[in-house]
Design a protein around this motif. Structure first.
Motif, PDB file in Angstrom:
ATOM      1  N   UNK A   3      -8.657  11.243  -8.078  1.00 14.40           N
ATOM      2  CA  UNK A   3      -9.858  11.415  -7.943  1.00 14.40           C
ATOM      3  C   UNK A   3     -10.511  11.571  -6.647  1.00 14.40           C
ATOM      4  N   UNK A   4      -9.997  10.688  -5.807  1.00 16.93           N
ATOM      5  CA  UNK A   4     -10.564  10.706  -4.444  1.00 16.93           C
ATOM      6  C   UNK A   4     -10.150  12.017  -3.601  1.00 16.93           C
ATOM      7  N   UNK A   5      -8.682  12.368  -3.755  1.00 14.87           N
ATOM      8  CA  UNK A   5      -8.306  13.362  -3.038  1.00 14.87           C
ATOM      9  C   UNK A   5      -9.048  14.716  -3.317  1.00 14.87           C
ATOM     10  N   UNK A   6      -9.439  14.790  -4.549  1.00 15.24           N
ATOM     11  CA  UNK A   6     -10.110  15.952  -5.180  1.00 15.24           C
ATOM     12  C   UNK A   6     -11.503  16.259  -4.178  1.00 15.24           C
ATOM     13  N   UNK A   7     -11.939  15.039  -3.957  1.00 12.25           N
ATOM     14  CA  UNK A   7     -13.227  15.095  -3.217  1.00 12.25           C
ATOM     15  C   UNK A   7     -12.912  15.342  -1.729  1.00 12.25           C
ATOM     16  N   UNK A   8     -11.772  15.676  -1.148  1.00 14.90           N
ATOM     17  CA  UNK A   8     -11.294  15.667   0.217  1.00 14.90           C
ATOM     18  C   UNK A   8     -11.003  14.556   0.834  1.00 14.90           C
ATOM     19  N   UNK A   9     -11.083  13.290   0.318  1.00 17.38           N
ATOM     20  CA  UNK A   9     -10.607  12.102   1.033  1.00 17.38           C
ATOM     21  C   UNK A   9      -9.208  11.823   1.208  1.00 17.38           C
ATOM     22  N   UNK A  10      -8.510  11.407   2.444  1.00 19.90           N
ATOM     23  CA  UNK A  10      -7.256  11.213   2.607  1.00 19.90           C
ATOM     24  C   UNK A  10      -7.079   9.894   2.098  1.00 19.90           C
ATOM     25  N   UNK A  11      -5.902   9.560   1.229  1.00 21.40           N
ATOM     26  CA  UNK A  11      -5.632   8.499   0.456  1.00 21.40           C
ATOM     27  C   UNK A  11      -4.218   7.999   0.852  1.00 21.40           C
ATOM     28  N   UNK A  12      -4.118   6.553   0.811  1.00 21.60           N
ATOM     29  CA  UNK A  12      -2.978   6.011   1.159  1.00 21.60           C
ATOM     30  C   UNK A  12      -2.502   5.030   0.120  1.00 21.60           C
ATOM     31  N   UNK A  13      -1.517   4.998  -0.889  1.00 21.63           N
ATOM     32  CA  UNK A  13      -1.311   4.083  -1.903  1.00 21.63           C
ATOM     33  C   UNK A  13      -0.618   2.946  -1.299  1.00 21.63           C
ATOM     34  N   UNK A  14      -0.507   1.828  -1.492  1.00 24.71           N
ATOM     35  CA  UNK A  14       0.092   0.507  -1.191  1.00 24.71           C
ATOM     36  C   UNK A  14       0.215  -0.164  -2.530  1.00 24.71           C
ATOM     37  N   UNK A  15       1.518  -0.699  -2.478  1.00 24.89           N
ATOM     38  CA  UNK A  15       1.713  -1.421  -3.991  1.00 24.89           C
ATOM     39  C   UNK A  15       1.597  -3.058  -3.923  1.00 24.89           C
ATOM     40  N   UNK A  16       1.373  -3.530  -2.580  1.00 25.80           N
ATOM     41  CA  UNK A  16       1.167  -4.973  -2.744  1.00 25.80           C
ATOM     42  C   UNK A  16      -0.013  -5.227  -1.381  1.00 25.80           C
ATOM     43  N   UNK A  17      -0.347  -6.542  -1.327  1.00 19.57           N
ATOM     44  CA  UNK A  17      -1.257  -7.110  -0.428  1.00 19.57           C
ATOM     45  C   UNK A  17      -0.503  -7.430   0.812  1.00 19.57           C
ATOM     46  N   UNK A  18       0.500  -7.644   0.953  1.00 19.51           N
ATOM     47  CA  UNK A  18       1.186  -7.933   2.339  1.00 19.51           C
ATOM     48  C   UNK A  18       1.249  -6.386   3.114  1.00 19.51           C
ATOM     49  N   UNK A  19       1.651  -5.291   2.222  1.00 15.31           N
ATOM     50  CA  UNK A  19       1.663  -4.001   2.567  1.00 15.31           C
ATOM     51  C   UNK A  19       0.434  -3.472   3.120  1.00 15.31           C
ATOM     52  N   UNK A  20      -0.523  -3.789   2.433  1.00 14.78           N
ATOM     53  CA  UNK A  20      -1.966  -3.200   2.762  1.00 14.78           C
ATOM     54  C   UNK A  20      -2.423  -3.913   4.008  1.00 14.78           C
ATOM     55  N   UNK A  21      -2.120  -5.356   4.346  1.00 12.36           N
ATOM     56  CA  UNK A  21      -2.811  -6.130   5.583  1.00 12.36           C
ATOM     57  C   UNK A  21      -1.744  -5.509   6.685  1.00 12.36           C
ATOM     58  N   UNK A  22      -0.640  -5.087   6.371  1.00 15.34           N
ATOM     59  CA  UNK A  22       0.238  -4.759   7.711  1.00 15.34           C
ATOM     60  C   UNK A  22      -0.401  -3.385   7.921  1.00 15.34           C
ATOM     61  N   UNK A  23      -0.471  -2.382   7.067  1.00 15.90           N
ATOM     62  CA  UNK A  23      -1.066  -1.057   7.325  1.00 15.90           C
ATOM     63  C   UNK A  23      -2.387  -1.029   7.990  1.00 15.90           C
ATOM     64  N   UNK A  24      -3.327  -1.893   7.373  1.00 12.11           N
ATOM     65  CA  UNK A  24      -4.541  -1.921   7.815  1.00 12.11           C
ATOM     66  C   UNK A  24      -4.744  -2.528   9.413  1.00 12.11           C
ATOM     67  N   UNK A  25      -3.852  -3.160   9.555  1.00 14.02           N
ATOM     68  CA  UNK A  25      -3.784  -3.831  11.040  1.00 14.02           C
ATOM     69  C   UNK A  25      -3.115  -2.787  12.097  1.00 14.02           C
ATOM     70  N   UNK A  26      -2.196  -1.754  11.248  1.00 12.07           N
ATOM     71  CA  UNK A  26      -1.801  -0.828  12.317  1.00 12.07           C
ATOM     72  C   UNK A  26      -2.700   0.404  12.368  1.00 12.07           C
ATOM     73  N   UNK A  27      -3.101   0.848  11.334  1.00 14.71           N
ATOM     74  CA  UNK A  27      -4.237   1.955  11.441  1.00 14.71           C
ATOM     75  C   UNK A  27      -5.263   1.748  10.267  1.00 14.71           C
ATOM     76  N   UNK A  28      -6.385   1.074  10.789  1.00 16.33           N
ATOM     77  CA  UNK A  28      -7.253   0.669  10.178  1.00 16.33           C
ATOM     78  C   UNK A  28      -7.856   1.897   9.255  1.00 16.33           C
ATOM     79  N   UNK A  29      -7.988   1.765   7.877  1.00 18.85           N
ATOM     80  CA  UNK A  29      -8.622   2.919   7.141  1.00 18.85           C
ATOM     81  C   UNK A  29     -10.231   2.777   6.988  1.00 18.85           C
ATOM     82  N   UNK A  30     -10.895   3.462   6.395  1.00 17.57           N
ATOM     83  CA  UNK A  30     -12.293   3.490   6.294  1.00 17.57           C
ATOM     84  C   UNK A  30     -12.884   2.810   5.097  1.00 17.57           C
TER      85      UNK A  30
END
Ligand SMILES: Nc1ncnc2c1ncn2[C@@H]1O[C@H](COP(=O)(O)OP(=O)(O)OP(=O)(O)O)[C@@H](O)[C@H]1O
Ligand SMILES: [Mg+2]
Length: 435
Positions: A32-59
């Motif tokens: 749904x989001x890619x169709x509108x031109x947003x860059x998405x990144x899927x993360x399957x757990x809370x821990x993965x999300x925290x690490x990824x957000x700390x490294x390269x914060x999304x919008x």
């Protein structure tokens, strides 16, 4: 502000993290989001999300509530606690459309909610709104930073200007003080000079007269002793002489005359100092070799230096330059005598000279007593001295400073109590203001 999938700088698509343990939901949201031109990144757990957000914060983060290792509330709470990630909007994706759940989400810091099953229009609308808010926030943060920076720079500039003003003010006060003292001392020197002149000449004459008197008295005594008929008379005269302590007086007269002349000489040299202090511009200007000046000054100062100091010379190549050599000699003499006075029993004085970038430098270092912090700010003041009366008038450095300033230069001091001092005279070769 017109909202697109591009960020505020328009250079990249807004990045959205989709945090969900269910790959079906991940896929649906990503499509749904890619169709509108947003860059998405899927993360399957809370821990993965925290690490990824700390490294390269999304919008923006779309965060599932029910996940196995760490639930969405906890992930949200941790994101909002971290300075680096707290400004990322978090949308909680929940299948429970319950009030309690939403309250818990709000407590954890969630910015919005969407419910499962997912409605594409709702998700796009909320995403767009939250990204817009984030863009405003980012814009404000960036500009607040720039403003702060500008205020800091202005404050620094102002502080510098205030410090300069303060220095200029002090210099003006100092110059005014020096000018007044200069006039005063010139007047005093002139007034004292005349009486010193006749005291000196009268004492010299008195000395000569006394010598004649004494010679005559002694001759008289011998003659009297030989021709007085009554020996009692001779004895009475002798007793009277003893009573009046004539012998001691006769012995003492030359000493008194000598000491008086020494006092007069000291007065003369103080007056010379005072005159020099108030009229440093009078002496002739000529081309001089500063190393030669140093050498001749060292020769004259020899007596003061030779008993307790070893003098080291480190002369550099100096081009001849136009100055008032007699005055500079006086500066070097003052510095050398001060250095010698600072040394108690045995020590070293090092005289250096060098030139750089159109300036001539002479430094005189001693291994003497050093100067305390509290005295350091006062040593160039006229009449400031720590020496006992008779040993220093406290004019040496203020005269020297005036001379060097008239050459367009400066004197700098470095000193450590108990270790010694270095006085450095720096004069520009193309000096102004002393011609
Ligand atoms: N090399 C030095 N080491 C330690 N103290 C110094 C040195 N040079 C100057 N001073 C301090 O600075 C004071 C002022 O020096 P300045 O030459 O002006 O006067 P003075 O030596 O006391 O008297 P004058 O030079 O008039 O005979 C000195 O009394 C002394 O306390
Ligand atoms: Mg001195």
């Amino acid at each position: 502000m017109h909202m697109t999938a591009q960020d505020s700088r328009g250079s990249r698509a807004s990045t959205i993290f989709i945090v969900d343990d269910d790959s079906g939901t991940q896929q649906l949201l990503a499509d749904t989001l890619s169709y509108k031109g947003y860059a998405t990144r899927c993360l399957s757990s809370g821990r993965l999300a925290l690490t990824a957000a700390a490294e390269d914060p999304p919008d923006l983060i779309l965060l599932d509530v029910m996940m196995p290792d760490m639930d969405g509330f906890e992930v949200c709470r941790l994101l909002k606690m971290d300075q680096a990630t707290r400004f990322i909007p978090v949308v909680m994706v929940t299948s429970f459309n319950e009030k309690a759940m939403r309250l818990k989400g709000i407590a954890a810091g969630a910015d919005d909610f969407i419910s499962k099953p997912i409605d594409a229009t709702e998700i796009l609308l909320r995403t767009r709104n939250l990204l817009l808010v984030k863009q405003y926030n980012d814009f404000l943060k960036e500009h607040a930073g720039i403003l702060e920076q500008q205020v800091r720079l202005r404050t620094e500039e102002l502080e510098k200007v205030i410090a300069e003003l303060r220095t200029t003010h002090q210099q003006l006060v100092q110059q005014e003080k020096m000018a007044t003292i200069g006039q005063l001392t010139a007047g005093i020197a002139h007034e004292i000079n005349n009486p010193i002149g006749f005291i000196a000449s009268n004492v010299t004459s008195l000395g000569k007269y006394c010598e004649r008197f004494l010679t005559f008295i002694k001759a008289q005594q011998t003659t009297l002793a030989a021709c007085l008929p009554d020996p009692d008379q001779a004895e009475r005269l002798q007793a009277m002489g003893n009573q009046l302590k004539l012998e001691r007086i006769i012995d003492d007269v030359p000493n008194i005359i000598r000491e008086t002349m020494e006092g007069v000489d000291r007065l003369k040299s103080i007056v010379m100092d005072l005159k020099c202090f108030s009229r440093v511009n009078d002496a002739e200007q000529s081309i001089a070799d500063i190393n030669q000046c140093l050498e001749s000054t060292l020769n004259i100062a020899g007596n003061e230096l030779k008993y307790k100091t070893i003098v080291k010379r480190e002369y550099g190549e100096l081009p001849p330059f136009s100055c008032h050599p007699q005055q500079l000699n006086q500066v070097f003499m003052n510095l050398l005598v001060n250095a010698a006075h600072a040394i108690d029993t045995k020590g070293e004085i090092t005289v250096r000279s060098w030139s750089s970038n159109g300036w001539i430098h002479v430094s005189i270092s001693d291994t003497g007593c050093g100067i305390s912090e509290q005295h350091l700010s006062r040593i160039f003041e006229p009449f400031f001295t720590t020496k006992e009366p008779g040993r220093g008038t406290g004019l040496g450095l203020s005269i020297s400073n005036e001379i060097v300033r008239n050459h367009g230069g400066r004197i700098e001091v470095e000193s450590l109590v108990g270790q010694g001092s270095t006085f450095t005279v720096s004069i520009p070769m193309k000096s102004q203001g002393h011609g």
